[in-house]
Design a protein around this motif. Sequence first.
Motif, PDB file in Angstrom:
ATOM      1  N   LEU A 185       0.819  -1.212   0.000  1.00 42.35           N
ATOM      2  CA  LEU A 185       0.000   0.000   0.000  1.00 42.35           C
ATOM      3  C   LEU A 185       0.855   1.265   0.000  1.00 42.35           C
ATOM      4  CD1 LEU A 185      -2.842  -1.102   2.405  1.00 42.35           C
ATOM      5  CD2 LEU A 185      -2.942  -0.841  -0.070  1.00 42.35           C
ATOM      6  N   PHE A 186       2.022   1.213   0.620  1.00 42.51           N
ATOM      7  CA  PHE A 186       2.939   2.345   0.592  1.00 42.51           C
ATOM      8  C   PHE A 186       3.394   2.606  -0.844  1.00 42.51           C
ATOM      9  CE2 PHE A 186       6.959   4.564   1.561  1.00 42.51           C
ATOM     10  CZ  PHE A 186       6.483   5.481   2.489  1.00 42.51           C
ATOM     11  N   GLY A 187       3.690   1.529  -1.590  1.00 38.56           N
ATOM     12  CA  GLY A 187       4.079   1.670  -2.996  1.00 38.56           C
ATOM     13  C   GLY A 187       2.950   2.211  -3.855  1.00 38.56           C
ATOM     14  N   ILE A 188       1.725   1.764  -3.608  1.00 39.42           N
ATOM     15  CA  ILE A 188       0.575   2.279  -4.355  1.00 39.42           C
ATOM     16  C   ILE A 188       0.381   3.762  -4.072  1.00 39.42           C
ATOM     17  CG2 ILE A 188      -1.950   2.174  -4.466  1.00 39.42           C
ATOM     18  CD1 ILE A 188      -1.733  -0.828  -4.160  1.00 39.42           C
ATOM     19  N   MET A 189       0.569   4.164  -2.827  1.00 35.52           N
ATOM     20  CA  MET A 189       0.381   5.561  -2.460  1.00 35.52           C
ATOM     21  C   MET A 189       1.356   6.450  -3.230  1.00 35.52           C
ATOM     22  SD  MET A 189       0.854   7.347   1.261  1.00 35.52           S
ATOM     23  CE  MET A 189       2.596   6.999   1.282  1.00 35.52           C
ATOM     24  N   PHE A 190       2.632   6.048  -3.308  1.00 40.08           N
ATOM     25  CA  PHE A 190       3.582   6.877  -4.032  1.00 40.08           C
ATOM     26  C   PHE A 190       3.349   6.824  -5.533  1.00 40.08           C
ATOM     27  CE2 PHE A 190       6.086   7.215  -0.136  1.00 40.08           C
ATOM     28  CZ  PHE A 190       6.335   8.569  -0.191  1.00 40.08           C
ATOM     29  N   GLY A 191       2.803   5.720  -6.043  1.00 42.21           N
ATOM     30  CA  GLY A 191       2.413   5.675  -7.446  1.00 42.21           C
ATOM     31  C   GLY A 191       1.316   6.681  -7.731  1.00 42.21           C
ATOM     32  N   ASP A 192       0.361   6.815  -6.813  1.00 42.10           N
ATOM     33  CA  ASP A 192      -0.715   7.796  -6.978  1.00 42.10           C
ATOM     34  C   ASP A 192      -0.180   9.215  -6.904  1.00 42.10           C
ATOM     35  OD1 ASP A 192      -2.600   5.872  -7.302  1.00 42.10           O
ATOM     36  OD2 ASP A 192      -3.344   5.936  -5.234  1.00 42.10           O
ATOM     37  N   ILE A 193       0.804   9.457  -6.044  1.00 44.36           N
ATOM     38  CA  ILE A 193       1.385  10.800  -5.950  1.00 44.36           C
ATOM     39  C   ILE A 193       2.101  11.161  -7.250  1.00 44.36           C
ATOM     40  CG2 ILE A 193       3.204  12.152  -4.814  1.00 44.36           C
ATOM     41  CD1 ILE A 193       2.415  10.830  -2.204  1.00 44.36           C
ATOM     42  N   GLY A 194       2.848  10.211  -7.793  1.00 43.82           N
ATOM     43  CA  GLY A 194       3.546  10.464  -9.064  1.00 43.82           C
ATOM     44  C   GLY A 194       2.570  10.700 -10.203  1.00 43.82           C
ATOM     45  N   HIS A 195       1.517   9.914 -10.275  1.00 44.14           N
ATOM     46  CA  HIS A 195       0.509  10.080 -11.311  1.00 44.14           C
ATOM     47  C   HIS A 195      -0.203  11.414 -11.157  1.00 44.14           C
ATOM     48  CE1 HIS A 195      -3.510   9.348 -13.185  1.00 44.14           C
ATOM     49  NE2 HIS A 195      -2.706   8.928 -14.165  1.00 44.14           N
ATOM     50  N   GLY A 196      -0.516  11.772  -9.922  1.00 43.24           N
ATOM     51  CA  GLY A 196      -1.163  13.055  -9.662  1.00 43.24           C
ATOM     52  C   GLY A 196      -0.271  14.230 -10.026  1.00 43.24           C
ATOM     53  N   ALA A 197       1.040  14.089  -9.759  1.00 41.42           N
ATOM     54  CA  ALA A 197       1.970  15.170 -10.113  1.00 41.42           C
ATOM     55  C   ALA A 197       2.051  15.331 -11.629  1.00 41.42           C
ATOM     56  CB  ALA A 197       3.346  14.884  -9.527  1.00 41.42           C
ATOM     57  N   LEU A 198       2.083  14.220 -12.367  1.00 42.12           N
ATOM     58  CA  LEU A 198       2.101  14.306 -13.834  1.00 42.12           C
ATOM     59  C   LEU A 198       0.817  14.932 -14.368  1.00 42.12           C
ATOM     60  CD1 LEU A 198       3.728  10.917 -14.872  1.00 42.12           C
ATOM     61  CD2 LEU A 198       4.711  13.196 -15.059  1.00 42.12           C
ATOM     62  N   MET A 199      -0.310  14.584 -13.790  1.00 46.61           N
ATOM     63  CA  MET A 199      -1.579  15.176 -14.219  1.00 46.61           C
ATOM     64  C   MET A 199      -1.599  16.678 -13.929  1.00 46.61           C
ATOM     65  SD  MET A 199      -3.410  12.778 -15.553  1.00 46.61           S
ATOM     66  CE  MET A 199      -5.101  13.255 -15.469  1.00 46.61           C
ATOM     67  N   LEU A 200      -1.041  17.098 -12.790  1.00 43.45           N
ATOM     68  CA  LEU A 200      -0.985  18.515 -12.453  1.00 43.45           C
ATOM     69  C   LEU A 200      -0.109  19.275 -13.439  1.00 43.45           C
ATOM     70  CD1 LEU A 200      -1.635  20.841 -10.499  1.00 43.45           C
ATOM     71  CD2 LEU A 200       0.424  20.191  -9.223  1.00 43.45           C
ATOM     72  N   VAL A 201       1.053  18.721 -13.770  1.00 42.68           N
ATOM     73  CA  VAL A 201       1.955  19.352 -14.729  1.00 42.68           C
ATOM     74  C   VAL A 201       1.266  19.461 -16.098  1.00 42.68           C
ATOM     75  CG1 VAL A 201       4.122  19.076 -16.004  1.00 42.68           C
ATOM     76  CG2 VAL A 201       4.071  18.750 -13.542  1.00 42.68           C
ATOM     77  N   GLY A 202       0.600  18.381 -16.497  1.00 47.70           N
ATOM     78  CA  GLY A 202      -0.129  18.411 -17.788  1.00 47.70           C
ATOM     79  C   GLY A 202      -1.249  19.436 -17.771  1.00 47.70           C
ATOM     80  N   ALA A 203      -1.982  19.528 -16.672  1.00 47.10           N
ATOM     81  CA  ALA A 203      -3.066  20.507 -16.572  1.00 47.10           C
ATOM     82  C   ALA A 203      -2.522  21.922 -16.583  1.00 47.10           C
ATOM     83  CB  ALA A 203      -3.889  20.260 -15.324  1.00 47.10           C
ATOM     84  N   LEU A 204      -1.421  22.153 -15.877  1.00 48.50           N
ATOM     85  CA  LEU A 204      -0.820  23.495 -15.874  1.00 48.50           C
ATOM     86  C   LEU A 204      -0.290  23.872 -17.250  1.00 48.50           C
ATOM     87  CD1 LEU A 204       1.090  23.473 -12.456  1.00 48.50           C
ATOM     88  CD2 LEU A 204      -1.038  24.670 -13.015  1.00 48.50           C
ATOM     89  N   PHE A 205       0.182  22.902 -18.010  1.00 53.54           N
ATOM     90  CA  PHE A 205       0.686  23.151 -19.359  1.00 53.54           C
ATOM     91  C   PHE A 205      -0.461  23.518 -20.301  1.00 53.54           C
ATOM     92  CE2 PHE A 205       1.928  21.549 -23.591  1.00 53.54           C
ATOM     93  CZ  PHE A 205       3.021  22.366 -23.803  1.00 53.54           C
ATOM     94  N   LEU A 206      -1.641  22.995 -20.079  1.00 53.71           N
ATOM     95  CA  LEU A 206      -2.793  23.260 -20.949  1.00 53.71           C
ATOM     96  C   LEU A 206      -3.498  24.577 -20.636  1.00 53.71           C
ATOM     97  CD1 LEU A 206      -4.351  19.698 -21.167  1.00 53.71           C
ATOM     98  CD2 LEU A 206      -3.045  20.893 -22.924  1.00 53.71           C
ATOM     99  N   ILE A 207      -3.219  25.164 -19.464  1.00 50.91           N
ATOM    100  CA  ILE A 207      -3.867  26.438 -19.110  1.00 50.91           C
ATOM    101  C   ILE A 207      -3.192  27.557 -19.921  1.00 50.91           C
ATOM    102  CG2 ILE A 207      -4.256  28.099 -17.256  1.00 50.91           C
ATOM    103  CD1 ILE A 207      -4.361  25.784 -15.322  1.00 50.91           C
ATOM    104  N   PRO A 208      -4.008  28.369 -20.639  1.00 48.57           N
ATOM    105  CA  PRO A 208      -3.409  29.456 -21.453  1.00 48.57           C
ATOM    106  C   PRO A 208      -2.876  30.605 -20.641  1.00 48.57           C
ATOM    107  CG  PRO A 208      -5.785  29.336 -21.821  1.00 48.57           C
ATOM    108  CD  PRO A 208      -5.430  28.271 -20.840  1.00 48.57           C
TER     109      PRO A 208
END
Length: 124
Positions: free
Chosen positions: A101-124
Amino acid sequence: AIYSTMNLFNSSVGARTVVAEGWVPDRALPDLKKAMQRAMQQGGAAIPSVLSSGAPPGPPPTQTITNKLSATFQSLNDAYGTPRYLELNPGIFYPVTYSFLFGIMFGDIGHGALMLVGALFLIP
C-alpha cells in the motif's frame, strides 16, 4: 519497574510474605523456578518459595511473539487493539500489505503530479 510491579502483589504477615498471581507460559516455567530459587538464595530467605499452578478465573491474556521484522509493525496492530486469546494476530500480514500500500500511495502521488503538470501546461 520491578518495584512498581512488586507493589501490586498482596503482602501479609508484616510485609514479610508476598503472594503473587499471574500468567506464565508453560515454556517459561523452568526459567521462573530458577529465578525464584536464585532470589531465595540471594535474599537469604529461610522458607523456600512455593510455585503452584492452577487455572485462574477468566480468559488468559494474549502473548504476542514477534521477531525483528514483525516487532516494528506490532505497534500498528496494538493501536487498534490486541487480539483475544486464540485469535489470529493480524500483525503477521502487515509487512507485506503495508509495503504494498505504501508503494501504491507513491504511485498515486507520481501520477497526480504528472496530471498537475499536464493541466498546468494546458492552461493558457
